[in-house]
Scaffold this active site. Structure first.
Site, PDB file in Angstrom:
ATOM      1  N   ASN A   7       1.000  -1.131   0.080  1.00 37.95           N
ATOM      2  CA  ASN A   7      -0.125   0.067  -0.026  1.00 37.95           C
ATOM      3  C   ASN A   7       0.907   1.172  -0.023  1.00 37.95           C
ATOM      4  O   ASN A   7       1.618   1.547   1.024  1.00 37.95           O
ATOM      5  CB  ASN A   7      -1.127   0.057   1.285  1.00 37.95           C
ATOM      6  CG  ASN A   7      -1.912   1.285   1.322  1.00 37.95           C
ATOM      7  OD1 ASN A   7      -1.978   1.975   0.298  1.00 37.95           O
ATOM      8  ND2 ASN A   7      -2.639   1.168   2.255  1.00 37.95           N
ATOM      9  N   ARG A  95      -2.512  -1.764  -3.614  1.00 40.70           N
ATOM     10  CA  ARG A  95      -4.044  -1.138  -3.398  1.00 40.70           C
ATOM     11  C   ARG A  95      -3.816   0.124  -4.311  1.00 40.70           C
ATOM     12  O   ARG A  95      -2.652   0.842  -4.377  1.00 40.70           O
ATOM     13  CB  ARG A  95      -3.938  -0.599  -1.854  1.00 40.70           C
ATOM     14  CG  ARG A  95      -5.310   0.157  -1.857  1.00 40.70           C
ATOM     15  CD  ARG A  95      -5.377   0.523  -0.342  1.00 40.70           C
ATOM     16  NE  ARG A  95      -6.451   1.176  -0.027  1.00 40.70           N
ATOM     17  CZ  ARG A  95      -6.711   1.493   1.169  1.00 40.70           C
ATOM     18  NH1 ARG A  95      -5.933   1.421   2.316  1.00 40.70           N
ATOM     19  NH2 ARG A  95      -8.200   1.832   1.330  1.00 40.70           N
ATOM     20  N   HIS A 184     -12.942   2.665  -0.002  1.00 40.64           N
ATOM     21  CA  HIS A 184     -12.674   1.714   0.907  1.00 40.64           C
ATOM     22  C   HIS A 184     -13.367   0.448   0.444  1.00 40.64           C
ATOM     23  O   HIS A 184     -13.968  -0.494   1.309  1.00 40.64           O
ATOM     24  CB  HIS A 184     -13.460   2.127   2.203  1.00 40.64           C
ATOM     25  CG  HIS A 184     -12.788   3.185   2.904  1.00 40.64           C
ATOM     26  ND1 HIS A 184     -13.801   4.153   3.679  1.00 40.64           N
ATOM     27  CD2 HIS A 184     -11.828   3.679   3.149  1.00 40.64           C
ATOM     28  CE1 HIS A 184     -12.901   5.135   4.273  1.00 40.64           C
ATOM     29  NE2 HIS A 184     -11.708   4.674   3.821  1.00 40.64           N
ATOM     30  N   ARG A 245     -11.796  15.594   7.153  1.00 38.08           N
ATOM     31  CA  ARG A 245     -12.471  15.829   5.861  1.00 38.08           C
ATOM     32  C   ARG A 245     -13.986  16.328   6.138  1.00 38.08           C
ATOM     33  O   ARG A 245     -14.303  15.634   7.097  1.00 38.08           O
ATOM     34  CB  ARG A 245     -12.436  14.712   4.950  1.00 38.08           C
ATOM     35  CG  ARG A 245     -11.329  14.382   4.101  1.00 38.08           C
ATOM     36  CD  ARG A 245     -11.209  13.098   3.320  1.00 38.08           C
ATOM     37  NE  ARG A 245     -10.447  12.263   3.699  1.00 38.08           N
ATOM     38  CZ  ARG A 245     -10.337  10.612   3.790  1.00 38.08           C
ATOM     39  NH1 ARG A 245     -11.282  10.325   2.757  1.00 38.08           N
ATOM     40  NH2 ARG A 245      -9.585  10.056   4.345  1.00 38.08           N
ATOM     41  N   ASP A 286      -8.509  12.919  16.021  1.00 36.10           N
ATOM     42  CA  ASP A 286      -8.563  11.623  16.568  1.00 36.10           C
ATOM     43  C   ASP A 286      -9.447  11.391  17.332  1.00 36.10           C
ATOM     44  O   ASP A 286      -9.708  12.017  18.682  1.00 36.10           O
ATOM     45  CB  ASP A 286      -7.078  11.232  17.040  1.00 36.10           C
ATOM     46  CG  ASP A 286      -7.162   9.891  17.432  1.00 36.10           C
ATOM     47  OD1 ASP A 286      -6.046   9.319  16.930  1.00 36.10           O
ATOM     48  OD2 ASP A 286      -7.485   9.281  18.281  1.00 36.10           O
ATOM     49  N   MET A 287     -10.300  10.276  17.298  1.00 33.14           N
ATOM     50  CA  MET A 287     -11.525  10.146  18.271  1.00 33.14           C
ATOM     51  C   MET A 287     -11.179   9.934  19.627  1.00 33.14           C
ATOM     52  O   MET A 287     -11.738  10.086  20.592  1.00 33.14           O
ATOM     53  CB  MET A 287     -12.275   9.071  17.557  1.00 33.14           C
ATOM     54  CG  MET A 287     -13.704   8.631  18.114  1.00 33.14           C
ATOM     55  SD  MET A 287     -14.767  10.096  18.559  1.00 33.14           S
ATOM     56  CE  MET A 287     -15.479  10.400  17.164  1.00 33.14           C
ATOM     57  N   GLY A 334     -10.850   1.745  12.744  1.00 33.05           N
ATOM     58  CA  GLY A 334     -10.537   2.092  14.121  1.00 33.05           C
ATOM     59  C   GLY A 334     -11.598   2.425  14.982  1.00 33.05           C
ATOM     60  O   GLY A 334     -11.516   1.965  16.157  1.00 33.05           O
ATOM     61  N   GLY A 336     -15.129   1.886  14.501  1.00 36.47           N
ATOM     62  CA  GLY A 336     -16.068   1.239  14.239  1.00 36.47           C
ATOM     63  C   GLY A 336     -15.705  -0.146  15.084  1.00 36.47           C
ATOM     64  O   GLY A 336     -16.726  -0.684  15.689  1.00 36.47           O
ATOM     65  N   GLU A 388      -7.883  -5.277   5.185  1.00 34.70           N
ATOM     66  CA  GLU A 388      -7.762  -4.814   3.625  1.00 34.70           C
ATOM     67  C   GLU A 388      -6.696  -5.519   3.034  1.00 34.70           C
ATOM     68  O   GLU A 388      -6.825  -5.879   1.770  1.00 34.70           O
ATOM     69  CB  GLU A 388      -7.596  -3.523   3.499  1.00 34.70           C
ATOM     70  CG  GLU A 388      -8.776  -2.684   3.912  1.00 34.70           C
ATOM     71  CD  GLU A 388      -8.801  -1.211   4.087  1.00 34.70           C
ATOM     72  OE1 GLU A 388      -8.427  -0.823   5.012  1.00 34.70           O
ATOM     73  OE2 GLU A 388      -9.155  -0.490   3.208  1.00 34.70           O
TER      74      GLU A 388
HETATM   75  P1  AMP Z   1      -8.274   3.826  10.918  1.00 33.03           P
HETATM   76  O1  AMP Z   1      -8.164   4.965  10.030  1.00 33.03           O
HETATM   77  O2  AMP Z   1      -9.000   2.487  10.835  1.00 33.03           O
HETATM   78  O3  AMP Z   1      -7.059   3.669  11.429  1.00 33.03           O
HETATM   79  O4  AMP Z   1      -8.824   4.568  12.323  1.00 33.03           O
HETATM   80  C1  AMP Z   1      -8.394   5.717  13.038  1.00 33.03           C
HETATM   81  C2  AMP Z   1      -9.342   6.044  13.825  1.00 33.03           C
HETATM   82  O5  AMP Z   1      -9.669   5.124  14.844  1.00 33.03           O
HETATM   83  C3  AMP Z   1      -9.045   7.302  14.666  1.00 33.03           C
HETATM   84  O6  AMP Z   1     -10.215   8.473  14.910  1.00 33.03           O
HETATM   85  C4  AMP Z   1      -8.696   6.795  16.228  1.00 33.03           C
HETATM   86  O7  AMP Z   1      -8.774   7.746  17.127  1.00 33.03           O
HETATM   87  C5  AMP Z   1      -9.897   5.731  16.198  1.00 33.03           C
HETATM   88  N1  AMP Z   1      -9.546   4.785  17.046  1.00 33.03           N
HETATM   89  C6  AMP Z   1      -8.530   3.743  17.044  1.00 33.03           C
HETATM   90  N2  AMP Z   1      -8.423   2.906  18.241  1.00 33.03           N
HETATM   91  C7  AMP Z   1      -9.645   3.612  18.892  1.00 33.03           C
HETATM   92  C8  AMP Z   1     -10.060   3.196  20.317  1.00 33.03           C
HETATM   93  N3  AMP Z   1      -9.517   2.247  20.971  1.00 33.03           N
HETATM   94  N4  AMP Z   1     -11.374   3.690  20.644  1.00 33.03           N
HETATM   95  C9  AMP Z   1     -11.830   4.944  19.969  1.00 33.03           C
HETATM   96  N5  AMP Z   1     -11.247   5.256  18.736  1.00 33.03           N
HETATM   97  C10 AMP Z   1     -10.250   4.486  18.261  1.00 33.03           C
END
Ligand code: AMP
Length: 402
Positions: A7, A95, A184, A245, A286-287, A334, A336, A388
């Site tokens: 990737n 990818r 995706h 975004r 970041d969540m 992440g 979900g 993926e």
């Molecule tokens: P991804 O793009 O799939 O790597 O997801 C990144 C997102 O997932 C970011 O917003 C992270 O804050 C969130 N994330 C990853 N781990 C956790 C967790 N344990 N709890 C809540 N959000 C998470």
């Protein structure tokens, strides 16, 4: 059977080597800051197992070609090489973000395919050039190994025209290929197949919604394994609110921004893609940071969280209507996979639609597959970790075999 999955980003190159006979990952790695002075490569042998071993190297990597050369050495040198010769590799899967209307299927890369990916750069100016750099570097280093292009847009190739067309003058579609593509796709397909397996239901009879919620997020409506609707559009800026975004906005807004703030086209694009989303609403992309801030009473963080959950709820309602009958919803990526609060809030109040969350199972499910609806819920709700790279490896295996 060994398959290397790559990737390739503009300044990074992620890889995973699969032993497809035993369905295990032999090694994985990430080269970052390619073209920059501080380039480094992190390589992990037997990831996720007891014999996991990590190697980190800092070295000048001026190009993707040099990064691939470094990966080749890590795979092929030493007393017990992971790959004995290039012929030991069945395929290299790449990818590719945007296949446009040129590529409705994944394919083995040749000159015509390279030309097609290049022609689609206009539709994905940030991603396709980087993907192409990885492909060309791999072909240069492993000329005897088939390189396979796996398109992020391929899963949404079967969208009906009334779902993929925008209500713009026809020439925009016919001449400029302006339409909804969806992204995706590799993740949505992988999760849908996993879901059918977990529910022990034939894929052909499964109606489902996949919520891929990560730094980039998208929702799809899937009928019998075929994508019928997707929240992302011509670009990955559309749909849900994301890390940086904006997601869906009034289509006249970019013009308004350009005029009222005297912004260039690039300036507006930058605002929509990099300064918006959670980051625009609360200053955090970041969540995990958003949750920490909510706990301290930060109202802007609360707003970002609620905007995401409200968006997910709206898509679920709309896609339920599109499908007519809904068997299951799957959460992945992440957020979900890990964020029980987002899942709970998004599904809150949907019990009359037959979506009944088991709050205890939801709270206990993180980073692993699990059913999180009650046994009385007509619509099952699942958490399913995406993979993926494995899906790309599977696509390579199928293509090379055929
Ligand atoms: P991804 O793009 O799939 O790597 O997801 C990144 C997102 O997932 C970011 O917003 C992270 O804050 C969130 N994330 C990853 N781990 C956790 C967790 N344990 N709890 C809540 N959000 C998470």
């Amino acid at each position: 059977m060994k398959i290397l999955v790559i990737n390739s980003g503009s300044s990074s190159l992620k890889y995973k080597l699969f032993d497809m006979t035993r369905a295990r990952v032999i090694c994985s790695g990430l080269a970052e800051r390619i073209g920059d002075k501080g380039a480094c490569l992190a390589h992990t042998l037997n990831p996720g197992t007891e014999s996991e071993k990590k190697i980190r190297m800092t070295r000048a990597l001026e190009s993707h070609t040099q990064a691939i050369e470094m990966v080749a050495r890590l795979l092929m040198e030493g007393d017990n090489p992971l790959v004995s010769s290039p012929e030991d590799l069945t395929a290299i899967g790449h990818r590719v973000a945007q296949g446009g209307e040129t590529f409705k299927e994944n394919c083995i890369v040749d000159d015509v395919v390279i030309r097609g990916i290049r022609e689609n750069i206009v539709l994905a100016p940030l991603h396709n050039p980087a993907n192409l750099a990885g492909i060309q570097a791999a072909i240069e280093r492993f000329p005897s190994v088939p390189s396979v292009a796996v398109f992020d847009t391929q899963f949404s190739k079967d969208l009906p025209d009334y779902a993929f067309r925008y209500a713009l003058p026809e020439a925009f579609y016919k001449t400029h290929k302006v339409r909804r593509y969806g992204f995706h796709g590799t993740s949505h397909r992988f999760v849908t197949r996993q879901l059918a397996g977990l529910m022990d239901k034939p894929l052909a009879r499964l109606n489902n919604i996949v919520c891929h919620l990560g730094n980039g997020s998208s929702v799809t409506a899937v009928q019998g394994g075929i994508c019928r609707e997707t929240s992302m559009g011509m670009t990955p800026t559309a749909g849900l609110i994301m890390g940086t975004r904006c997601g869906d906005i009034d289509p006249s807004l970019p013009c308004y921004l350009a005029k009222s703030m005297n912004q260039s086209v690039e300036g507006v694009q930058n605002i929509l893609d990099r300064e918006s989303g959670f980051a625009g609403i609360c200053g955090m992309g970041d969540m995990r940071d958003i949750h920490k801030a909510i706990a301290t009473g930060d109202d802007r963080a609360r707003l970002a969280f609620e905007m995401l959950c409200h968006g997910i709820k709206k898509y679920i309602g709309a896609y339920f209507a599109v499908l007519g009958r809904l068997d299951a919803i799957a959460f992945t990526a992440g957020i979900g996979e890990n964020d029980a609060a987002v899942r709970a809030k998004s599904l809150e109040g949907l019990e009359p639609m037959g979506i009944v969350l088991d709050s205890r199972a939801n709270a206990a499910t993180r980073g692993k597959s699990g059913l999180i609806s009650t046994k009385y819920s007509p619509v099952q709700v699942w958490v399913i970790p995406t993979n993926e790279e494995l899906e790309i490896a599977n696509a390579c295996k199928a293509l090379v075999a055929s």
